[in-house]
Design an enzyme around this catalytic site. Structure first.
Site, PDB file in Angstrom:
ATOM      1  N   LYS A 121       0.820  -1.224   0.000  1.00 53.34           N
ATOM      2  CA  LYS A 121       0.000   0.000   0.000  1.00 53.34           C
ATOM      3  C   LYS A 121       0.853   1.273   0.000  1.00 53.34           C
ATOM      4  CE  LYS A 121      -3.414  -1.931   2.904  1.00 53.34           C
ATOM      5  NZ  LYS A 121      -4.299  -1.758   4.034  1.00 53.34           N
ATOM      6  N   THR A 372      -2.725  -9.966   5.294  1.00 52.51           N
ATOM      7  CA  THR A 372      -2.772  -9.504   3.899  1.00 52.51           C
ATOM      8  C   THR A 372      -1.523  -8.693   3.548  1.00 52.51           C
ATOM      9  OG1 THR A 372      -4.078  -7.620   4.617  1.00 52.51           O
ATOM     10  CG2 THR A 372      -5.300  -9.500   3.776  1.00 52.51           C
ATOM     11  N   HIS A 373      -0.584  -8.631   4.468  1.00 52.56           N
ATOM     12  CA  HIS A 373       0.759  -8.110   4.210  1.00 52.56           C
ATOM     13  C   HIS A 373       0.765  -6.685   3.632  1.00 52.56           C
ATOM     14  CE1 HIS A 373       1.463 -12.322   4.875  1.00 52.56           C
ATOM     15  NE2 HIS A 373       0.788 -12.633   3.785  1.00 52.56           N
ATOM     16  N   CYS A 374      -0.094  -5.833   4.158  1.00 47.49           N
ATOM     17  CA  CYS A 374      -0.128  -4.416   3.734  1.00 47.49           C
ATOM     18  C   CYS A 374      -0.439  -4.247   2.242  1.00 47.49           C
ATOM     19  CB  CYS A 374       1.183  -3.685   4.060  1.00 47.49           C
ATOM     20  SG  CYS A 374       1.604  -3.692   5.781  1.00 47.49           S
ATOM     21  N   THR A 375      -1.223  -5.169   1.691  1.00 55.14           N
ATOM     22  CA  THR A 375      -1.623  -4.997   0.286  1.00 55.14           C
ATOM     23  C   THR A 375      -3.141  -4.864   0.235  1.00 55.14           C
ATOM     24  OG1 THR A 375      -1.838  -7.368  -0.048  1.00 55.14           O
ATOM     25  CG2 THR A 375       0.294  -6.392  -0.596  1.00 55.14           C
TER      26      THR A 375
END
Ligand SMILES: Cc1ncc(COP(=O)(O)O)c(C=O)c1O
Length: 411
Positions: A121, A372-375
């Protein structure tokens, strides 16, 4: 020269004190070696002063220290000038800075920015935010999405198709934080020509392999110190000299200066030259000093050794995960014909949610990242597990983790 041998863990106090702990989350942040911690302690205990402000001995020592880290970073990424190195608070801060220091002052209605919705993001939201801000003042810019392939690489053909005479900047990722694939950025430069600016998020590549800004052909390159053994809150954005005259400060104050309106009524900005133009306020001095120590540490091991270690371990991990039918890989090297990895693999595990798996592994002292690993794109549709490796990891640690996953399949 520091060899990666069975005693390598001793360089990292956190790991040394917890011999059984398996740390598989280095893409989030790395462990810190003694030399980095000592560098920070020395500053706090022996010459704690501000940089670039005083002329007494301690102040001079800090200023010299910051200048020397700037030169070290410049050499590390093969910059042509130390003035191209801007210290930031990290990759997120650097990518936001590009939007405001360059985008806000140079984009006009109708201009286009190409971006990948599957990226971290930090590489997406600054442009969406800037778009909304400009819209409030009547300027309409367009954000054009481009695709990533099933093997996790930027789709070059898609970039070529989406780029137009209105494209002003393309924001790219070097190694994806979920898919783990290395992108051929120099090739993208040749595809799109010299006019369009390229901004590269190198958070997951710097410290894992040699990164050469001149070879890559980009205009901005941002990374975080804490993902390469230095302290959190410190990062770097390298900015090519060719666009220094397009930059305006996005933070002002401290040693910078804004002149009052001139006799013609216009307000002129009188600011320092690059890099101070973009470094208003007191810098994160211990963090920057820690970055210098981290680069020394990496150079002592050598980037070639680190890269090779990363490739060997990632291939080993991939091979073992592929033996477990419950593992479903996200896009990445699992789908490549000739898989070459740099320490990141992400997957779902049938029968368990990612967060259940995270808890089970944590209860066995194995630390992985879940979520969601900052996505917000493909990797955000469902929580997944990400294993990420660095120089202190071993095949034995991977075996320990695999044994637990295997046990779960037989329950
Ligand atoms: C690819 C990528 N970009 C940006 C970031 C943001 O880095 P930071 O939180 O250090 O600003 C990360 C961190 O995980 C990342 O992996």
């Amino acid at each position: 020269m520091i060899p990666i041998d069975h005693s390598f863990r001793k360089y990292f106090p956190g790991l040394y004190q917890q011999q059984k702990l398996v740390y598989l989350d280095s893409a989030s942040t790395t462990q810190k070696p003694h030399s980095v911690l000592e560098g920070m302690n020395e500053y706090y205990q022996q010459y704690c002063a501000n940089a670039g402000r005083g002329n007494y001995t301690w102040a001079q020592r800090v200023t010299d220290g910051i200048n020397s880290v700037r030169a070290k970073v410049a050499a590390f990424v093969h910059a042509q000038h130390a003035s191209e190195i801007v210290f930031t608070a990290g990759t997120t801060a650097g990518l936001n800075m590009i939007a405001y220091a360059w985008g806000l002052h140079n984009l006009r209605s109708g201009d286009e920015i190409l971006y990948c919705p599957d990226d971290h993001k930090a590489n997406v939201l600054p442009w969406l935010h800037l778009q909304a801000l400009l819209q409030r003042f009547g300027t309409t810019i367009h954000l054009i999405p481009y695709r990533i392939t099933s093997s996790g690489e930027i789709d070059h053909e898609n970039i070529r198709a989406k780029a137009s005479s209105k494209t002003r900047l393309i924001t790219l990722t070097h190694i994806h934080n979920v898919f783990g694939t290395l992108n051929d950025i120099a090739r993208i430069r040749t595809l799109v020509g010299q006019e369009v600016l390229l901004s590269l998020d190198a958070a997951q590549s710097v410290g894992h392999l040699a990164v050469d800004v001149q070879e890559l052909g980009v205009d901005f390159l941002s990374f975080s110190g804490h993902k390469m053994f230095a302290a959190p809150g410190t990062g770097v954005t390298w900015i090519h000299t060719r666009i220094h005259d397009q930059l305006s400060p996005f933070l002002v104050g401290g040693e910078q200066e804004i002149a009052s309106p001139s006799s013609s009524g216009e307000t002129h900005l009188h600011t320092y030259e690059m890099p101070h133009l973009l470094e208003a306020g007191t810098l994160n001095i211990p963090g920057i000093l820690s970055l210098g120590r981290a680069i020394d540490f990496i150079n002592d091991i050598t980037l070639t050794t680190i890269e090779q270690h990363g490739k060997t371990l990632t291939y080993y991990l991939l091979h073992h995960l592929q033996q477990i039918p419950e593992v479903i890989f996200l896009p990445g090297i699992a789908y490549s014909k000739r898989p070459v990895g740099y320490g990141i693999l992400s997957f779902y595990f049938e029968g368990y949610t990612a967060s259940e798996l995270g808890f089970i592994l944590s209860s066995q002292n194995i630390y992985v990242r879940v979520g969601t690993h900052c996505t917000r794109g493909r990797a955000a549709q469902q929580d997944s597990v990400r294993i990420s490796l660095h120089v202190y990891n071993t095949t034995e640690e991977i075996d320990t983790c695999m044994a637990i996953l295997q046990e779960l399949t037989s329950v």
